[in-house]
Design a protein around this motif. Structure first.
Motif, short mmCIF file in Angstrom:
data_model
loop_
_atom_site.label_atom_id
_atom_site.label_comp_id
_atom_site.label_asym_id
_atom_site.label_seq_id
_atom_site.Cartn_x
_atom_site.Cartn_y
_atom_site.Cartn_z
N SER A 15 1.11 -1.67 -0.04
CA SER A 15 -0.13 -0.17 -0.44
C SER A 15 0.57 1.01 0.64
CB SER A 15 -0.99 -0.03 0.84
OG SER A 15 0.10 0.38 2.71
N TYR A 16 2.34 1.26 0.41
CA TYR A 16 2.93 2.60 0.71
C TYR A 16 3.59 2.42 -0.37
CZ TYR A 16 6.94 4.98 2.91
OH TYR A 16 7.43 6.05 2.74
N LEU A 17 3.93 1.46 -1.46
CA LEU A 17 4.95 1.74 -2.81
C LEU A 17 3.21 2.51 -3.62
CD1 LEU A 17 6.46 -1.59 -2.86
CD2 LEU A 17 7.38 0.93 -2.48
N LEU A 18 2.25 1.74 -3.49
CA LEU A 18 1.07 1.85 -3.68
C LEU A 18 0.91 3.47 -3.91
CD1 LEU A 18 -1.47 -1.10 -4.57
CD2 LEU A 18 -0.53 -0.31 -7.17
N LEU A 19 0.75 3.98 -2.62
CA LEU A 19 0.64 5.60 -2.57
C LEU A 19 0.99 6.19 -3.23
CD1 LEU A 19 -1.15 7.26 -0.44
CD2 LEU A 19 0.21 7.04 1.15
N GLY A 21 3.92 5.85 -5.16
CA GLY A 21 4.65 5.34 -6.37
C GLY A 21 3.47 5.53 -7.70
N LEU A 22 2.12 5.39 -7.26
CA LEU A 22 1.04 5.11 -8.17
C LEU A 22 -0.30 6.42 -8.23
CD1 LEU A 22 -0.02 3.32 -11.10
CD2 LEU A 22 -1.22 2.31 -9.23
N THR A 23 -0.88 6.21 -7.32
CA THR A 23 -1.80 7.48 -7.22
C THR A 23 -1.94 9.00 -6.41
OG1 THR A 23 -2.14 6.53 -4.68
CG2 THR A 23 -3.12 5.48 -5.75
N MET A 24 -0.44 8.87 -6.13
CA MET A 24 0.49 10.38 -5.91
C MET A 24 0.60 11.13 -6.91
SD MET A 24 0.32 11.64 -2.29
CE MET A 24 1.62 12.42 -1.46
N PRO A 25 1.20 10.48 -7.84
CA PRO A 25 1.34 11.23 -9.49
C PRO A 25 0.07 11.51 -9.87
CG PRO A 25 3.00 9.30 -8.82
CD PRO A 25 2.20 9.18 -7.98
N LEU A 26 -0.38 10.07 -9.85
CA LEU A 26 -2.27 10.66 -10.63
C LEU A 26 -2.89 11.71 -9.74
CD1 LEU A 26 -3.33 6.56 -10.50
CD2 LEU A 26 -3.31 7.78 -12.88
N LYS A 27 -2.90 11.93 -8.91
CA LYS A 27 -3.36 12.67 -8.07
C LYS A 27 -3.12 14.14 -8.90
CE LYS A 27 -4.60 14.87 -3.95
NZ LYS A 27 -4.18 14.77 -2.13
N TYR A 28 -1.64 13.93 -8.61
CA TYR A 28 -0.84 15.71 -8.81
C TYR A 28 -0.35 15.78 -10.09
CZ TYR A 28 -1.35 16.29 -3.88
OH TYR A 28 -1.61 16.09 -2.46
N LEU A 29 -0.40 14.87 -11.07
CA LEU A 29 0.43 15.44 -12.30
C LEU A 29 -0.66 15.01 -13.06
CD1 LEU A 29 3.36 13.05 -12.70
CD2 LEU A 29 3.30 15.23 -11.58
N ILE A 32 -6.00 13.49 -11.26
CA ILE A 32 -7.18 11.81 -11.01
C ILE A 32 -7.40 11.51 -9.42
CG2 ILE A 32 -8.58 9.86 -11.32
CD1 ILE A 32 -6.71 10.38 -13.98
N PRO A 33 -7.83 12.36 -8.44
CA PRO A 33 -7.74 12.27 -6.94
C PRO A 33 -8.45 10.64 -6.62
CG PRO A 33 -9.30 13.80 -7.30
CD PRO A 33 -8.75 13.26 -8.99
N GLU A 34 -8.90 10.41 -6.77
CA GLU A 34 -10.16 9.18 -6.26
C GLU A 34 -9.32 8.11 -5.74
OE1 GLU A 34 -10.89 10.33 -9.02
OE2 GLU A 34 -12.44 11.55 -8.79
N PRO A 35 -8.29 7.73 -6.89
CA PRO A 35 -7.47 6.67 -6.62
C PRO A 35 -6.33 6.43 -4.96
CG PRO A 35 -7.25 6.96 -8.28
CD PRO A 35 -8.28 7.50 -8.24
N ASN A 36 -6.15 8.11 -5.16
CA ASN A 36 -5.51 8.37 -4.33
C ASN A 36 -6.10 8.60 -2.47
OD1 ASN A 36 -4.02 10.95 -2.46
ND2 ASN A 36 -2.24 9.66 -3.15
N LYS A 37 -7.07 8.48 -2.76
CA LYS A 37 -7.97 8.57 -1.43
C LYS A 37 -8.74 7.17 -1.07
CE LYS A 37 -12.34 10.11 0.48
NZ LYS A 37 -13.62 11.83 0.36
N VAL A 39 -6.57 4.20 -2.06
CA VAL A 39 -5.38 3.92 -1.48
C VAL A 39 -4.64 4.26 -0.12
CG1 VAL A 39 -2.88 3.10 -1.93
CG2 VAL A 39 -4.69 3.17 -3.72
N GLY A 40 -5.32 5.68 0.32
CA GLY A 40 -4.42 5.91 1.50
C GLY A 40 -5.33 6.15 2.42
N TYR A 41 -6.72 5.33 2.05
CA TYR A 41 -7.63 4.69 3.59
C TYR A 41 -6.66 3.80 3.68
CZ TYR A 41 -10.67 9.26 3.81
OH TYR A 41 -11.61 9.86 3.77
N ALA A 42 -6.85 2.84 2.90
CA ALA A 42 -6.13 1.15 2.97
C ALA A 42 -4.93 1.75 3.26
CB ALA A 42 -6.21 0.79 1.83
N HIS A 43 -4.25 2.24 3.23
CA HIS A 43 -2.32 2.59 4.30
C HIS A 43 -2.58 3.19 4.95
CE1 HIS A 43 1.29 2.83 3.90
NE2 HIS A 43 1.69 4.17 4.02
N GLY A 44 -3.92 3.73 5.37
CA GLY A 44 -3.72 4.45 7.15
C GLY A 44 -4.02 3.14 8.10
N PHE A 45 -4.93 2.67 7.38
CA PHE A 45 -5.36 1.92 8.20
C PHE A 45 -3.99 0.18 8.25
CE2 PHE A 45 -7.40 -3.17 8.22
CZ PHE A 45 -7.78 -2.42 9.40
#
Length: 92
Positions: A15-19, A21-29, A32-37, A39-45
């Motif tokens: 989840s750390y790597l996905l957050l 390595g994948l979803t942060m670039p999707l969000k900021y580049l 597309i913020p939805e996957p980040n949210k 994966v972020g919840y899953a990573h936090g848990f």
């Protein structure tokens, strides 16, 4: 408890790597913020579960404080939970 801790360590690392390595670039580049949210919840848990299980497992095994610190620091570094799994948990 070992199986649950090992699984949590691996999932937390993934989840750390996905957050980051994948979803942060999707969000900021790609704006597309939805996957980040999600994966972020899953990573936090998984992060919280990993820390709690690390403390419980450390207490159960009566390991040194140094080993507890290694387990806890591993939750903050990319790929470190995979290292912890291989070095400390696989043969515990």
């Amino acid at each position: 408890m070992l199986k649950i801790f090992r699984l949590t360590a691996i999932l937390e690392g993934v989840s750390y790597l996905l957050l980051f390595g994948l979803t942060m670039p999707l969000k900021y580049l790609a704006n597309i913020p939805e996957p980040n949210k999600l994966v972020g919840y899953a990573h936090g848990f998984l992060f919280i579960a990993y820390v709690i299980l690390a403390i419980l497992f450390w207490f159960e095994k009566k390991w040194s404080i140094k080993r507890l610190l290694i387990l806890l620091i591993a939750s903050l570094l990319p790929f470190a939970t995979f290292y912890v799994d291989k070095k400390y948990l696989k043969n515990a």
